[in-house]
Scaffold this active site. Structure first.
Site, PDB file in Angstrom:
ATOM      1  N   ASP A 119       0.815  -1.221   0.000  1.00 22.75           N
ATOM      2  CA  ASP A 119       0.000   0.000   0.000  1.00 22.75           C
ATOM      3  C   ASP A 119       0.846   1.268   0.000  1.00 22.75           C
ATOM      4  O   ASP A 119       2.013   1.276   0.387  1.00 22.75           O
ATOM      5  CB  ASP A 119      -0.962   0.012   1.187  1.00 22.75           C
ATOM      6  CG  ASP A 119      -0.258  -0.160   2.531  1.00 22.75           C
ATOM      7  OD1 ASP A 119       0.775  -0.862   2.592  1.00 22.75           O
ATOM      8  OD2 ASP A 119      -0.737   0.408   3.540  1.00 22.75           O
TER       9      ASP A 119
ATOM     10  N   GLU B 131      -0.551  -2.081   5.293  1.00 19.83           N
ATOM     11  CA  GLU B 131       0.436  -2.013   6.381  1.00 19.83           C
ATOM     12  C   GLU B 131       0.342  -0.674   7.100  1.00 19.83           C
ATOM     13  O   GLU B 131       0.573  -0.584   8.296  1.00 19.83           O
ATOM     14  CB  GLU B 131       1.849  -2.225   5.831  1.00 19.83           C
ATOM     15  CG  GLU B 131       2.922  -2.435   6.902  1.00 19.83           C
ATOM     16  CD  GLU B 131       3.381  -1.147   7.584  1.00 19.83           C
ATOM     17  OE1 GLU B 131       3.701  -1.189   8.799  1.00 19.83           O
ATOM     18  OE2 GLU B 131       3.424  -0.094   6.908  1.00 19.83           O
ATOM     19  N   GLU B 132      -0.006   0.368   6.357  1.00 18.99           N
ATOM     20  CA  GLU B 132      -0.112   1.702   6.960  1.00 18.99           C
ATOM     21  C   GLU B 132      -1.380   1.856   7.790  1.00 18.99           C
ATOM     22  O   GLU B 132      -1.601   2.900   8.393  1.00 18.99           O
ATOM     23  CB  GLU B 132      -0.079   2.770   5.865  1.00 18.99           C
ATOM     24  CG  GLU B 132       1.190   2.797   5.024  1.00 18.99           C
ATOM     25  CD  GLU B 132       2.429   3.211   5.802  1.00 18.99           C
ATOM     26  OE1 GLU B 132       2.301   3.616   6.966  1.00 18.99           O
ATOM     27  OE2 GLU B 132       3.533   3.119   5.232  1.00 18.99           O
TER      28      GLU B 132
ATOM     29  N   HIS C 136       7.654   8.852   4.605  1.00 21.93           N
ATOM     30  CA  HIS C 136       6.368   9.530   4.831  1.00 21.93           C
ATOM     31  C   HIS C 136       6.439  11.018   4.532  1.00 21.93           C
ATOM     32  O   HIS C 136       5.643  11.797   5.066  1.00 21.93           O
ATOM     33  CB  HIS C 136       5.851   9.291   6.263  1.00 21.93           C
ATOM     34  CG  HIS C 136       5.408   7.879   6.520  1.00 21.93           C
ATOM     35  ND1 HIS C 136       4.286   7.573   7.266  1.00 21.93           N
ATOM     36  CD2 HIS C 136       5.926   6.693   6.142  1.00 21.93           C
ATOM     37  CE1 HIS C 136       4.140   6.258   7.334  1.00 21.93           C
ATOM     38  NE2 HIS C 136       5.129   5.702   6.651  1.00 21.93           N
TER      39      HIS C 136
END
Length: 425
Positions: free
Chosen positions: A98, A164-165, A396
């Site tokens: 993702d 996963e996020e 990020h």
């Protein structure tokens, strides 16, 4: 002495696994494909639980290799099972697929221009944590292993994991849901390996830590109830903002005075506080939200217990009431020490002993931890920064960059770990 240590490590590798199969031509051949896949996935990112096209690309590739494929796992996950020509254990390899709600800010020819809806807003979407590299690397590993089934003593399970996020609010997802749906069963997995590209580690370097390597992440919500009054007459009310300030101050003493920080790091962070509507009104209530990061289960339990006790007690001392709700986000990413010791010779062989470096724990979190809670696992970090770079950009962020030159080592490390683990007596 240093040279002697390295020679002994090399001897141990040979004794345990021999020289290993020579797949250098396979790695050289697959590199351009892996980079091409990575660029395509990077240019077409998808948010958590919405990785439909990414999953389709992965499944199509695995099927073309003759690998048994299951789709729709934990919504959009893909699982492939490859049986070697020889019997043996089962090893799982995981990649997350993702992207993040981040607008990319660079001039890459494969820059993402994708936008999507996130929490009711239109946002840019970007692989700002390197999951595109993880996916492409594991696709490459699958091809190399599928072309060398005669060298596989057992079974390989390829886990391409969504979210996963973190799944969208109100949805389940990620590693936790995959485990719940039985991804580590049928066939039952004996060990699992995973890697994470790192934009601040030079290409060619692998970093690791046995035991707690990434933190458990928890979120907390503290609700404070006071008594509303006129701002000019604070004695006639109970100020929830004052109580909140005292609670924030008190929580930090759990870290600074009660946590054995020489054991492992720990963090309590209040990230948001909301209270009041006007300058001259003492409000009736306040709410705080934040995160807890721990690397030790005992410390985690103690911090959780003391937070709940302290929040209620401090509020009562100032005439109010307060509750503290704590929710798990990820567990401790715990590298099984025995598995790490067993597999370090492999990493030393593929990367060179000088390039395999012990690192300190990271207070960031990874839901790979949920796989490790079920079976022994080893999660390590792969260099993705161009050597000599003066400025690297953190994960990020809009400027996040990864050098494609690090991809081949990722394929080689995961492939060799798999073959060596399955060949171990």
């Amino acid at each position: 002495m240093k040279k002697l240590c390295f020679s002994l490590a090399g001897l141990f590798t040979i004794l345990c696994y021999g020289q290993g199969p020579n797949l250098d031509k396979d790695y050289e051949k697959i590199e351009s494909k892996v980079i091409e896949w990575r660029h395509d996935i990077h240019q077409n990112p998808e948010l958590s639980n919405r990785e439909f096209k990414t999953a389709e690309k992965i499944a199509k590739h695995l099927k073309s290799l003759g690998i048994a494929v299951q789709t729709g796992v934990a919504h959009t996950g893909v699982v492939g099972v490859l049986k070697g020509n020889n019997p043996g254990k089962v090893v799982a390899l995981r990649a997350d697929i993702d992207a993040l709600p981040v607008t990319e800010r660079n001039d890459l020819p494969f820059k993402s221009e994708v936008t999507s809806e996130f929490l009711g807003e239109q946002v840019g979407v970007m692989h700002a944590c390197g999951h595109d590299t993880h996916t492409a690397i594991l696709m490459g590993v699958a091809e190399v292993l599928a072309n060398n089934k005669d060298k596989i003593n057992g079974t390989v399970k390829f886990i391409f994991q969504p979210a996963e996020e973190g799944p969208p609010p109100g949805e389940e997802g990620g590693a936790l849901l995959m485990v719940k749906e039985g991804v580590l069963k049928s066939p039952d997995v004996d060990a699992i390996f995973g890697l994470h590209i790192n934009s601040e580690t030079p290409v060619g370097v692998i970093r690791y830590k046995a035991g707690g390597t990434m933190a458990a992440a928890q979120s907390f919500t503290i609700k404070v109830k006071g008594k509303q009054s006129h701002g000019s007459q604070p004695w006639s009310g109970v100020d929830p903002i004052l109580i909140s300030a005292k609670i924030i101050d008190g929580l930090q003493t759990i870290i600074s005075r009660e946590s054995e920080l020489t054991n492992e790091a720990a963090v309590i962070t209040v990230g948001k506080i909301k209270s009041g509507v006007r300058f001259n009104i003492i409000p009736e209530s306040a709410e705080m939200i934040g995160t807890i990061r721990t690397l030790d289960y005992g410390m985690k339990d103690h911090i959780n217990k003391r937070m709940k006790e302290m929040v209620a007690t401090i509020a009562k001392a100032y005439g109010g009431e307060a509750t503290c709700e704590i929710k798990d986000a990820t567990d401790i990413t715990y590298n099984d020490p025995k598995l790490v010791d067993q597999m370090l010779p492999t990493l030393n062989r593929v990367a060179g002993s000088d390039n395999v470096q012990l690192q300190k724990a990271i207070t960031g979190a990874e839901d790979f931890s949920y796989f490790q809670r079920e079976v022994p696992g080893f999660f390590f970090f792969l260099g993705g920064m161009t050597p000599g770079t003066k400025e690297s950009f953190p994960h990020h962020t809009p400027d996040f960059l990864i050098d494609d030159a690090g991809m081949q080592l990722g394929v080689k490390a995961m492939t060799e770990l798999t073959l060596d683990y399955l060949s171990a007596k």
